[in-house]
Design an enzyme around this catalytic site. Sequence first.
Site, PDB file in Angstrom:
ATOM      1  N   PRO A 243      -4.299   0.308  19.211  1.00 55.02           N
ATOM      2  CA  PRO A 243      -4.054   0.150  17.439  1.00 55.02           C
ATOM      3  C   PRO A 243      -3.578   1.291  16.795  1.00 55.02           C
ATOM      4  O   PRO A 243      -3.476   0.853  15.736  1.00 55.02           O
ATOM      5  CB  PRO A 243      -4.906  -1.359  17.862  1.00 55.02           C
TER       6      PRO A 243
ATOM      7  N   TYR B 258      -9.314   5.618   7.944  1.00 62.78           N
ATOM      8  CA  TYR B 258      -9.085   5.920   8.805  1.00 62.78           C
ATOM      9  C   TYR B 258      -9.344   7.097   9.334  1.00 62.78           C
ATOM     10  O   TYR B 258      -9.945   7.830   8.810  1.00 62.78           O
ATOM     11  CB  TYR B 258      -7.326   6.162   9.415  1.00 62.78           C
TER      12      TYR B 258
ATOM     13  N   HIS C  12       0.999  -0.517   0.415  1.00 61.78           N
ATOM     14  CA  HIS C  12       0.520  -0.173  -0.066  1.00 61.78           C
ATOM     15  C   HIS C  12       1.171   1.258   0.190  1.00 61.78           C
ATOM     16  O   HIS C  12       1.429   1.299   0.860  1.00 61.78           O
ATOM     17  CB  HIS C  12      -0.344  -0.420   1.246  1.00 61.78           C
TER      18      HIS C  12
ATOM     19  N   LYS D 119       1.220   0.282  14.884  1.00 58.27           N
ATOM     20  CA  LYS D 119       2.964  -0.422  15.721  1.00 58.27           C
ATOM     21  C   LYS D 119       3.109  -1.428  16.252  1.00 58.27           C
ATOM     22  O   LYS D 119       4.064  -1.329  16.319  1.00 58.27           O
ATOM     23  CB  LYS D 119       3.007   1.003  16.427  1.00 58.27           C
TER      24      LYS D 119
ATOM     25  N   TYR E 261       4.218   6.541  10.335  1.00 59.97           N
ATOM     26  CA  TYR E 261       2.979   5.576   9.429  1.00 59.97           C
ATOM     27  C   TYR E 261       4.090   4.593   9.137  1.00 59.97           C
ATOM     28  O   TYR E 261       3.719   3.273   9.467  1.00 59.97           O
ATOM     29  CB  TYR E 261       2.357   6.033   9.121  1.00 59.97           C
TER      30      TYR E 261
HETATM   31  P1  FAD Z   1       1.335 -11.176  21.992  1.00 62.50           P
HETATM   32  O1  FAD Z   1       0.811 -11.209  20.621  1.00 62.50           O
HETATM   33  O2  FAD Z   1       0.044 -11.189  23.311  1.00 62.50           O
HETATM   34  O3  FAD Z   1       2.097 -13.186  22.138  1.00 62.50           O
HETATM   35  C1  FAD Z   1       2.209 -13.461  23.604  1.00 62.50           C
HETATM   36  C2  FAD Z   1       2.082 -14.649  24.298  1.00 62.50           C
HETATM   37  O4  FAD Z   1       2.553 -15.458  25.475  1.00 62.50           O
HETATM   38  C3  FAD Z   1       0.599 -15.528  23.833  1.00 62.50           C
HETATM   39  O5  FAD Z   1       1.018 -16.161  22.750  1.00 62.50           O
HETATM   40  C4  FAD Z   1       0.062 -15.720  24.783  1.00 62.50           C
HETATM   41  O6  FAD Z   1      -0.291 -16.703  24.975  1.00 62.50           O
HETATM   42  C5  FAD Z   1       1.642 -15.955  25.279  1.00 62.50           C
HETATM   43  N1  FAD Z   1       1.262 -16.187  27.227  1.00 62.50           N
HETATM   44  C6  FAD Z   1       0.970 -15.007  27.655  1.00 62.50           C
HETATM   45  N2  FAD Z   1       1.327 -14.647  28.939  1.00 62.50           N
HETATM   46  C7  FAD Z   1       2.210 -16.364  29.017  1.00 62.50           C
HETATM   47  C8  FAD Z   1       2.354 -16.820  30.386  1.00 62.50           C
HETATM   48  N3  FAD Z   1       2.403 -17.049  31.885  1.00 62.50           N
HETATM   49  N4  FAD Z   1       3.017 -18.390  29.835  1.00 62.50           N
HETATM   50  C9  FAD Z   1       3.545 -18.879  28.972  1.00 62.50           C
HETATM   51  N5  FAD Z   1       2.577 -17.636  27.558  1.00 62.50           N
HETATM   52  C10 FAD Z   1       2.074 -16.785  28.070  1.00 62.50           C
HETATM   53  N6  FAD Z   1       0.366  -3.742  15.969  1.00 62.50           N
HETATM   54  C11 FAD Z   1       0.827  -4.001  14.279  1.00 62.50           C
HETATM   55  O7  FAD Z   1       1.874  -3.701  14.156  1.00 62.50           O
HETATM   56  N7  FAD Z   1       0.072  -3.405  12.994  1.00 62.50           N
HETATM   57  C12 FAD Z   1      -1.228  -3.450  13.084  1.00 62.50           C
HETATM   58  O8  FAD Z   1      -1.309  -3.456  12.032  1.00 62.50           O
HETATM   59  C13 FAD Z   1      -2.144  -4.103  14.416  1.00 62.50           C
HETATM   60  N8  FAD Z   1      -3.773  -3.466  14.480  1.00 62.50           N
HETATM   61  C14 FAD Z   1      -4.056  -4.336  15.431  1.00 62.50           C
HETATM   62  C15 FAD Z   1      -4.856  -4.303  15.395  1.00 62.50           C
HETATM   63  C16 FAD Z   1      -6.516  -5.102  16.854  1.00 62.50           C
HETATM   64  C17 FAD Z   1      -8.268  -5.529  16.991  1.00 62.50           C
HETATM   65  C18 FAD Z   1      -5.042  -5.182  18.507  1.00 62.50           C
HETATM   66  C19 FAD Z   1      -5.814  -5.612  19.517  1.00 62.50           C
HETATM   67  C20 FAD Z   1      -3.828  -5.386  18.011  1.00 62.50           C
HETATM   68  C21 FAD Z   1      -2.989  -4.858  16.937  1.00 62.50           C
HETATM   69  N9  FAD Z   1      -1.662  -4.601  16.917  1.00 62.50           N
HETATM   70  C22 FAD Z   1      -1.039  -4.064  15.571  1.00 62.50           C
HETATM   71  C23 FAD Z   1      -1.015  -4.882  17.936  1.00 62.50           C
HETATM   72  C24 FAD Z   1       0.389  -6.218  17.889  1.00 62.50           C
HETATM   73  O9  FAD Z   1      -1.181  -6.983  17.489  1.00 62.50           O
HETATM   74  C25 FAD Z   1       0.720  -6.910  19.098  1.00 62.50           C
HETATM   75  O10 FAD Z   1       1.525  -5.649  19.325  1.00 62.50           O
HETATM   76  C26 FAD Z   1       0.853  -7.788  18.827  1.00 62.50           C
HETATM   77  O11 FAD Z   1       0.217  -9.573  18.848  1.00 62.50           O
HETATM   78  C27 FAD Z   1       2.364  -8.267  20.007  1.00 62.50           C
HETATM   79  O12 FAD Z   1       2.894  -9.528  19.860  1.00 62.50           O
HETATM   80  P2  FAD Z   1       3.052 -10.308  21.438  1.00 62.50           P
HETATM   81  O13 FAD Z   1       4.489 -11.076  20.521  1.00 62.50           O
HETATM   82  O14 FAD Z   1       4.558  -9.041  21.876  1.00 62.50           O
HETATM   83  O15 FAD Z   1       2.594 -10.921  21.720  1.00 62.50           O
HETATM   84  C1  DHB Z   2      -4.934  -3.482  11.172  1.00 59.92           C
HETATM   85  C2  DHB Z   2      -4.911  -3.076  11.973  1.00 59.92           C
HETATM   86  C3  DHB Z   2      -4.791  -1.688  12.797  1.00 59.92           C
HETATM   87  O1  DHB Z   2      -4.307  -1.443  14.134  1.00 59.92           O
HETATM   88  C4  DHB Z   2      -4.508  -0.775  12.116  1.00 59.92           C
HETATM   89  O2  DHB Z   2      -4.270   1.123  12.187  1.00 59.92           O
HETATM   90  C5  DHB Z   2      -4.446  -0.929  10.623  1.00 59.92           C
HETATM   91  C6  DHB Z   2      -5.346  -1.938  10.364  1.00 59.92           C
HETATM   92  C7  DHB Z   2      -5.688  -4.073  10.470  1.00 59.92           C
HETATM   93  O3  DHB Z   2      -6.166  -5.128  11.724  1.00 59.92           O
HETATM   94  O4  DHB Z   2      -6.125  -4.846   9.482  1.00 59.92           O
END
Ligand code: FAD
Ligand code: DHB
Length: 393
Positions: free
Chosen positions: A295, A203, A75, A299, A386
Amino acid sequence: MPRTRTQVVIVGAGPAGLLLAQLLLREGIDAIILERRSADYVLGRIRAGVLEQGTVDVLEQAGLAARLHREGLIHEGVEIGFRGQRFRIPLRQLTGKSVTVYGQTEITRDLMEARAAAGASSVYEAKDVTLHDWEGSAPRVTYRQGGVLHEIECDFVAGCDGYHGVCRASVPTDRCRTYEREYPFGWLGVLADVPPPWNELIYANSEHGFALASLRSPTRVRCYIQCDVGERVENWSDARFWEEFQRRIGHGLTETLASAASIEKSIAPLRSFVIEPLRFGRLFLAGDAAHIVPPTGAKGLNLAVSDVYYLHQSLREYYRGRSERALDQYSVRCLRRIWKAERFSWWMTRQLHRFPGDAFARRMQDTELEYLFESRAAQASMAENYVGLPLDG
Ligand code: FAD
Ligand code: DHB
């Protein structure tokens, strides 16, 4: 009690934990992943969709970008909806960079498959993960599986276990400082198999609240609306969701969605959070375990990737030369980038959502968006943040 030894225990098999394991594997550094949930549960969580170029570069370096290059959608711009109009921010024209739309679920799947193909195992459904002696030079991690207590001796523990994990919770409060802001709303998200009626993400700041029109593929949309913080998914039928989404995104674009059946629907709260530092003895925090961004700026996943990229570089330096210099710098290096992403995500959130009962904030929002649409410098600043700031070194 069964005992094993490894170099790095990684807690959490989200994108941070799985990618760190893959990067370490390529350096010949042993790691064991402990994940509380099942692999299917982890794959079922629908979250991020937008990848910065820096994230794509790291995935490429980890040998994980083949499917991403085939199926990811490049994009070159995003749109801001305001007062019934749409204004395009031309990311590529302003920064020379674009973003890639590729779901977090797909990255997780690619990472799990690469790990399985390398013959490296992860322990899923590991209960009661507990850290021991992480302040000394010989940490241990215990966990329970199938009722049996296991112990792993290691050199380091990587806390990649998300916001609700055990690693950050193991750090005494007098050893760290936390910064937090909760927002008075959440995002209700829907995934549906219908061709996206938009070419680029929208957005929208509407008088009824924020909405985001996103996608996962040429046949799948991902849409969000701002909702009350205590809202329940059960209160939102598909028909009600699409009606509200249409009110916010605008008519003339969303009519084909009205009969689309959701394949996933969930609510995420919005929060900003940072812990400082990220290193405590032999324990390192990375990803959502260390910071949360709302979100809006897309990031969170990108920060998780830059954290583990820096952590793998620091561990590589340690194992090559027994020097802790890079490990000592890990916190400072990550936090520089984390705070910039926190600022941008907070700014995007403030400009695009309805904050109940704050008339001054509302006028400021109007003025800020008008300024954004008039000023090339303001657009360039938004675009630069962004698409993502470069990963140093
Ligand atoms: P998580 O994905 O939370 O992984 C952590 C893991 O640890 C999980 O599998 C969990 O089960 C495990 N865990 C927890 N506690 C324990 C324990 N005690 N013992 C063993 N395992 C455990 N980010 C972007 O960059 N771009 C986007 O467009 C974007 N959109 C988003 C939209 C939504 C609706 C949401 C909710 C988030 C979005 N994010 C986005 C954020 C992104 O999804 C998270 O920042 C990302 O998942 C972080 O990854 P992580 O591996 O640090 O944590
Ligand atoms: C999506 C999630 C976001 O938080 C964002 O800023 C853009 C796209 C997505 O899930 O597609």
